[in-house]
Enzyme design. Structure first.
Site, PDB file in Angstrom:
ATOM      1  N   GLY A 153      -3.897   6.742   6.507  1.00 27.46           N
ATOM      2  CA  GLY A 153      -5.354   6.815   6.411  1.00 27.46           C
ATOM      3  C   GLY A 153      -5.935   6.102   7.623  1.00 27.46           C
ATOM      4  O   GLY A 153      -6.403   6.717   8.590  1.00 27.46           O
ATOM      5  N   ARG A 154      -5.807   4.775   7.600  1.00 30.20           N
ATOM      6  CA  ARG A 154      -6.301   3.930   8.684  1.00 30.20           C
ATOM      7  C   ARG A 154      -5.823   4.399  10.066  1.00 30.20           C
ATOM      8  O   ARG A 154      -6.602   4.422  11.012  1.00 30.20           O
ATOM      9  CB  ARG A 154      -5.804   2.508   8.431  1.00 30.20           C
ATOM     10  CG  ARG A 154      -6.326   1.456   9.397  1.00 30.20           C
ATOM     11  CD  ARG A 154      -5.491   0.173   9.275  1.00 30.20           C
ATOM     12  NE  ARG A 154      -5.187  -0.162   7.899  1.00 30.20           N
ATOM     13  CZ  ARG A 154      -5.926  -0.953   7.126  1.00 30.20           C
ATOM     14  NH1 ARG A 154      -7.003  -1.518   7.623  1.00 30.20           N
ATOM     15  NH2 ARG A 154      -5.585  -1.198   5.874  1.00 30.20           N
TER      16      ARG A 154
ATOM     17  N   TYR B 217     -10.836  -9.559   3.453  1.00 23.38           N
ATOM     18  CA  TYR B 217      -9.443  -9.702   3.887  1.00 23.38           C
ATOM     19  C   TYR B 217      -9.265 -10.673   5.041  1.00 23.38           C
ATOM     20  O   TYR B 217      -8.177 -10.738   5.615  1.00 23.38           O
ATOM     21  CB  TYR B 217      -8.877  -8.353   4.364  1.00 23.38           C
ATOM     22  CG  TYR B 217      -9.010  -7.197   3.430  1.00 23.38           C
ATOM     23  CD1 TYR B 217      -8.515  -7.244   2.133  1.00 23.38           C
ATOM     24  CD2 TYR B 217      -9.612  -6.015   3.857  1.00 23.38           C
ATOM     25  CE1 TYR B 217      -8.615  -6.151   1.292  1.00 23.38           C
ATOM     26  CE2 TYR B 217      -9.716  -4.912   3.025  1.00 23.38           C
ATOM     27  CZ  TYR B 217      -9.215  -4.987   1.738  1.00 23.38           C
ATOM     28  OH  TYR B 217      -9.315  -3.904   0.919  1.00 23.38           O
TER      29      TYR B 217
ATOM     30  N   CYS C 106     -27.720 -12.291   2.159  1.00 27.78           N
ATOM     31  CA  CYS C 106     -27.946 -13.641   1.655  1.00 27.78           C
ATOM     32  C   CYS C 106     -26.630 -14.261   1.226  1.00 27.78           C
ATOM     33  O   CYS C 106     -26.372 -14.482   0.035  1.00 27.78           O
ATOM     34  CB  CYS C 106     -28.902 -13.594   0.478  1.00 27.78           C
ATOM     35  SG  CYS C 106     -30.434 -12.816   0.935  1.00 27.78           S
ATOM     36  N   GLU C 107     -25.802 -14.541   2.186  1.00 25.95           N
ATOM     37  CA  GLU C 107     -24.442 -14.999   1.883  1.00 25.95           C
ATOM     38  C   GLU C 107     -23.888 -15.574   3.180  1.00 25.95           C
ATOM     39  O   GLU C 107     -23.886 -14.890   4.206  1.00 25.95           O
ATOM     40  CB  GLU C 107     -23.644 -13.757   1.468  1.00 25.95           C
ATOM     41  CG  GLU C 107     -22.200 -13.944   1.201  1.00 25.95           C
ATOM     42  CD  GLU C 107     -21.917 -13.986  -0.300  1.00 25.95           C
ATOM     43  OE1 GLU C 107     -21.050 -14.785  -0.664  1.00 25.95           O
ATOM     44  OE2 GLU C 107     -22.569 -13.267  -1.055  1.00 25.95           O
TER      45      GLU C 107
ATOM     46  N   GLY D 290      -0.036   3.077   5.400  1.00 26.20           N
ATOM     47  CA  GLY D 290      -0.041   1.654   5.706  1.00 26.20           C
ATOM     48  C   GLY D 290       0.244   1.305   7.148  1.00 26.20           C
ATOM     49  O   GLY D 290       0.402   0.133   7.474  1.00 26.20           O
TER      50      GLY D 290
ATOM     51  N   GLU E 103       1.490   9.260   4.347  1.00 22.55           N
ATOM     52  CA  GLU E 103       0.069   9.246   3.966  1.00 22.55           C
ATOM     53  C   GLU E 103      -0.751   8.287   4.806  1.00 22.55           C
ATOM     54  O   GLU E 103      -1.286   7.302   4.296  1.00 22.55           O
ATOM     55  CB  GLU E 103      -0.039   8.854   2.484  1.00 22.55           C
ATOM     56  CG  GLU E 103       0.797   9.694   1.553  1.00 22.55           C
ATOM     57  CD  GLU E 103       0.763   9.184   0.117  1.00 22.55           C
ATOM     58  OE1 GLU E 103       0.981   7.976  -0.110  1.00 22.55           O
ATOM     59  OE2 GLU E 103       0.502   9.985  -0.767  1.00 22.55           O
TER      60      GLU E 103
ATOM     61  N   TYR F 233     -12.091   2.256   5.928  1.00 25.03           N
ATOM     62  CA  TYR F 233     -12.439   1.226   4.936  1.00 25.03           C
ATOM     63  C   TYR F 233     -13.715   0.463   5.280  1.00 25.03           C
ATOM     64  O   TYR F 233     -13.871  -0.697   4.886  1.00 25.03           O
ATOM     65  CB  TYR F 233     -11.261   0.258   4.726  1.00 25.03           C
ATOM     66  CG  TYR F 233      -9.983   1.002   4.357  1.00 25.03           C
ATOM     67  CD1 TYR F 233      -9.879   1.630   3.117  1.00 25.03           C
ATOM     68  CD2 TYR F 233      -8.934   1.124   5.254  1.00 25.03           C
ATOM     69  CE1 TYR F 233      -8.747   2.352   2.782  1.00 25.03           C
ATOM     70  CE2 TYR F 233      -7.793   1.847   4.924  1.00 25.03           C
ATOM     71  CZ  TYR F 233      -7.710   2.446   3.683  1.00 25.03           C
ATOM     72  OH  TYR F 233      -6.585   3.168   3.352  1.00 25.03           O
TER      73      TYR F 233
HETATM   74  C1  PLP Z   1      -4.221   3.300   0.665  1.00 19.20           C
HETATM   75  C2  PLP Z   1      -3.085   4.218   0.548  1.00 19.20           C
HETATM   76  C3  PLP Z   1      -2.645   4.919   1.665  1.00 19.20           C
HETATM   77  C4  PLP Z   1      -3.254   4.761   3.022  1.00 19.20           C
HETATM   78  O1  PLP Z   1      -3.123   3.490   3.534  1.00 19.20           O
HETATM   79  P1  PLP Z   1      -3.508   3.208   5.082  1.00 19.20           P
HETATM   80  O2  PLP Z   1      -3.306   1.765   5.231  1.00 19.20           O
HETATM   81  O3  PLP Z   1      -4.937   3.616   5.233  1.00 19.20           O
HETATM   82  O4  PLP Z   1      -2.609   4.072   5.903  1.00 19.20           O
HETATM   83  C5  PLP Z   1      -1.608   5.816   1.498  1.00 19.20           C
HETATM   84  N1  PLP Z   1      -1.022   6.007   0.291  1.00 19.20           N
HETATM   85  C6  PLP Z   1      -1.430   5.346  -0.801  1.00 19.20           C
HETATM   86  C7  PLP Z   1      -0.765   5.605  -2.103  1.00 19.20           C
HETATM   87  C8  PLP Z   1      -2.466   4.428  -0.725  1.00 19.20           C
HETATM   88  O5  PLP Z   1      -2.858   3.759  -1.808  1.00 19.20           O
END
Ligand code: PLP
Length: 463
Positions: free
Chosen positions: A322-323, A364, A391-392, A278, A320, A421
């Protein structure tokens, strides 16, 4: 946040939408390193290059729209997370942000682990050679078949998300003659978003088991009794696009509180704690994300301090992101089709993609930046909205941005920070074909996910 946060829009060109750029940037041709991947710059002719290749060449060779991913930047960021957390912690890349076999190989080489949350993501990870014991399996509704595949493959951990799943995974593991390593995902009553977090007693959402009312403690009690499970830790994920660490502080405090309860009741000190992902990135120049080493330092200090005061051994931490790894490493390259000035309002710039390759703005209310990348321009700034071809009327890629007023059909523009994403949430709306992901590295471009074709579409349509 409302999806129509700016319902009225500016009525006059000199009235800018609230909360957006108060003035055009001093130089429309400049590329803020905060939002562009690390090897991006302009060449002597003013054309943007990435990984040593200019965008005109990329557009000619691979077409538009295309996601252009800077491999060196991806590896740098992955390595920075790995290094920041060191040998006593684990970094799991959240595959849902963007997953492909090439990315899995890079992560493996850089020493990261991988989160998956579906059979498809698991298949991708395994087929690219990620060792199963470095994979974590997530999700609030994993099917029996998915659980079975994960257990058989020998995934390092399954993150249990409900009381029913505790029994389900235990049963499947036992019937396969295995003992599955698991964590329990709890909701700690913290909802974090960007610069704020809200601490509540309970959380009204589908993920995890609430800490409130002793439910998490009951889940632990049940999991500890089942032969098919080896409970290794507690998991908490509090939100996304977070800049402020105080939400993690509250979450860690509450998770450690549970670890203490578990020790007191069962005499067991669980060895791991996962604080989720996150962490935020810069989508516009207004965002100021933290570096991985600052995040690692803050999280490690928080957990260590909480454990000391609870007289617990400090558990192994995992995170964890991701982004924060993939987001800044890619931009979407579009060709300008139609330029439509609306008097006194703004100019609508239509590109050859849209909500099918970037749903985040519509979904979002996300903010993005944009730049003219196929040339430089000295023309005056014009307040623009970059829209797609769907078309939106909500098919908006960049709500408010300044582009040069000589922008014309055929120009290439790019939207940075689309690595996370965007491709992973892409759709075929209007039977538009999903764009390729082109990885660039040291003067070489390589398609790692190819563009969809009409044959691909028609192959699924069996008549
Ligand atoms: C989506 C998610 C992440 C990654 O979130 P980011 O905002 O991309 O860092 C990590 N752990 C869990 C359980 C998630 O659902």
């Amino acid at each position: 946040m409302s999806r129509s946060a700016h319902p009225a829009g500016p009525r006059h060109a000199d009235v800018l939408p609230e909360g957006h750029y108060s003035a055009p940037p001093a130089d429309l041709n400049s590329l803020d390193p905060k939002v562009w991947s690390r090897t991006v710059s302009r060449d002597a002719l003013g054309v943007v290059t990435v990984g040593g290749i200019d965008v005109k060449t990329l557009a000619e060779d691979h077409g538009t729209p295309a996601y252009v991913l800077d491999e060196a930047d991806f590896r740098d960021r992955a390595r920075a997370w790995r290094t920041a957390f060191g040998a006593d912690a684990d970094v799991f890349y959240a595959g849902k942000a963007f997953l492909s076999r090439a990315v899995v190989r890079w992560l493996h080489e850089e020493g990261l682990n991988l989160d998956v949350c579906s059979g498809g993501e698991l298949a991708t990870a395994l087929s690219a050679g990620m060792p199963a014991d470095r994979i974590a399996f997530h999700g609030n509704n994993k099917s029996t078949e998915e659980i079975e595949r994960a257990v058989r493959a020998g995934v390092g951990r399954i993150v249990l998300d409900s009381f029913q799943e505790i029994v389900r995974v235990a049963h499947i593991a036992q019937s396969l003659g295995k003992r599955q390593r698991v964590q329990i995902r709890i909701t700690v009553g913290v909802e974090a978003h960007t610069h704020e977090f809200i601490a509540t007693a309970h959380e009204d959402q589908k993920f995890g088991i609430p800490l409130a009312g002793g439910q998490a403690a009951e889940a632990v009690r049940r999991a500890l009794k089942l032969d098919g499970l080896e409970l290794i830790g507690i998991h908490s994920h509090i939100g996304s696009q977070i800049f402020d660490m105080s939400g993690f502080e509250v979450a860690a405090h509450r998770v450690v509180g549970l670890l203490k309860e578990i020790r007191d009741e069962h005499g067991v000190e669980l060895p791991e704690i996962d604080l989720g992902g996150g962490l935020g990135i810069a989508y516009t120049s207004d965002d100021d994300p933290r570096e991985p080493h600052e995040i690692a330092k803050a999280l490690t200090e928080i957990v260590t301090r909480e454990c000391e005061s609870a007289r617990l051994r400090t558990p192994r931490i995992s995170v964890e992101p991701g982004r924060a790894i993939v987001g800044p490493t890619a931009f979407t390259l579009y060709e300008v089709g139609t330029v439509k000035p609306l008097d006194g309002l703004r100019t609508y710039v239509s590109v050859d993609g849209g909500m099918s390759d970037n749903i985040r703005t519509a979904l979002y209310d996300a903010e993005y930046s944009v730049a003219l990348v196929s040339r430089v321009s000295d023309a005056a700034p014009m307040l623009s909205r970059v829209v797609g071809k769907h078309c939106e009327s909500g098919d908006i890629v960049v709500k408010d941005a300044f582009l040069p007023s000589d922008l014309a059909p055929g120009d290439l523009i790019a939207v940075p920070a689309t690595g996370a994403y965007c491709r992973s949430m892409a759709s075929n709306y209007n039977h538009v074909l999903r764009p390729p992901v082109v990885a660039v590295h040291e003067g070489q471009a390589r398609v790692i996910v190819r563009r969809e074709t009409e044959d691909d579409l028609l192959r699924l349509d069996v008549g």
